[in-house]
Design a protein around this motif. Structure first.
Motif, mmCIF file in Angstrom:
data_model
loop_
_atom_site.group_PDB
_atom_site.id
_atom_site.type_symbol
_atom_site.label_atom_id
_atom_site.label_comp_id
_atom_site.label_asym_id
_atom_site.label_seq_id
_atom_site.Cartn_x
_atom_site.Cartn_y
_atom_site.Cartn_z
ATOM 1 N N ALA A 76 74.669 57.844 13.668
ATOM 2 C CA ALA A 76 73.483 56.863 13.495
ATOM 3 C C ALA A 76 74.672 55.553 13.381
ATOM 4 O O ALA A 76 75.630 54.931 13.229
ATOM 5 N N PRO A 77 73.980 54.391 14.033
ATOM 6 C CA PRO A 77 72.830 54.359 14.761
ATOM 7 C C PRO A 77 72.817 54.799 16.183
ATOM 8 O O PRO A 77 74.158 55.152 16.603
ATOM 9 N N SER A 78 71.886 55.095 16.758
ATOM 10 C CA SER A 78 71.900 56.331 17.574
ATOM 11 C C SER A 78 72.437 55.409 19.450
ATOM 12 O O SER A 78 72.142 54.300 19.020
#
Length: 259
Positions: free
Chosen positions: A93-95
């Motif tokens: 996260a974030p991807s």
């Protein structure tokens, strides 16, 4: 038994007439055929045909990832964002898709003056038949070359020039494009890891403080990363980290093309 016995004389006559007509048309079709291959023809001025131009454009599209990595601000941005995610310790996260989208849009923002200049000086004259294909491509690379020269260290250019055996260059315009691309990519990697090192420092300090507190309390079985993660996220949110990171990355480039 022969098949001819099952066919009426009228059918055979019609077939013979069609076959005879096709034989009579073959010489005329051969005379109407082009004497050369229009897709590979060139004019006396050296301008390539439309087919070869389309082939060059399709080939350039296949090389788009390499051009994106080697001639734009994308390399520095994606490396810094990846190091930031590792420093936060948030896992995925974030991807990757979010990081790639952020890097692409920030690259478009940084490269917009260069793209506008290339479009104005190369694409528009070519579409208006003011420039042929090859000169338009050469003029389109000029803004990118100027952008890359502004971001590249002289030491990297000198190193690759020495490896390639290129003699002393009087001006930046004398730097071959192959040497410039290798030097630019090396400089971008170095700059990206320098920025990433500075980003890691505050988060490492938080990890050390949390680990020391847990050790002093005798909680050695508790993972310091699990306790420090909320504090790192809170610190990053309080200082408006994403705005600082994006703004600092954009400001780290010498934006704009040569007027």
């Amino acid at each position: 038994m022969s098949l001819r016995r099952f066919l009426s004389p009228s059918v055979l006559t019609k077939k013979n007439q069609i076959f005879t007509a096709l034989l009579m048309l073959l010489p005329s079709l051969a005379m109407a055929a082009p004497t050369g291959i229009p897709g590979v023809s060139t004019s006396s001025a050296g301008d390539y045909s439309v087919s070869l131009q389309l082939l060059a454009i399709m080939t350039a599209l296949t090389l788009l990832p390499a051009i994106l990595l080697g001639m734009t601000a994308f390399t520095r941005i994606i490396i810094v964002l990846g190091i930031l995610r590792q420093a936060l310790g948030t896992g995925q996260a974030p991807s990757n898709q979010v990081l790639l989208s952020a890097a692409l849009f920030l690259t478009l923002f940084i490269m917009s003056p260069v793209l506008n200049q290339a479009y104005t000086e190369a694409v528009v004259p070519y579409m208006n038949d003011e420039l042929t294909f090859v000169p338009a491509v050469e003029k389109g690379f000029v803004p990118f070359r100027s952008f890359m020269l502004k971001q590249t260290r002289e030491d990297d250019i000198a190193m690759f020039a020495e490896i390639a055996g290129v003699g002393p260059m009087a001006s930046p315009d004398d730097v071959p494009f192959t040497i410039l691309m290798a030097s630019f990519l090396t400089s971008e990697l170095k700059t990206a890891f320098q920025i990433g090192f500075l980003l890691f420092i505050p988060f490492v300090v938080i990890d050390l403080v949390v680990a020391s507190v847990l050790m002093s309390m005798g909680m050695m079985m508790l993972s310091p990363m699990m306790i420090s993660l909320p504090f790192k996220i809170m610190l990053f949110v309080l200082v408006d980290g994403w705005s600082l990171i994006m703004g600092s990355l954009a400001a780290s480039f010498h934006m704009g093309a040569t007027p």
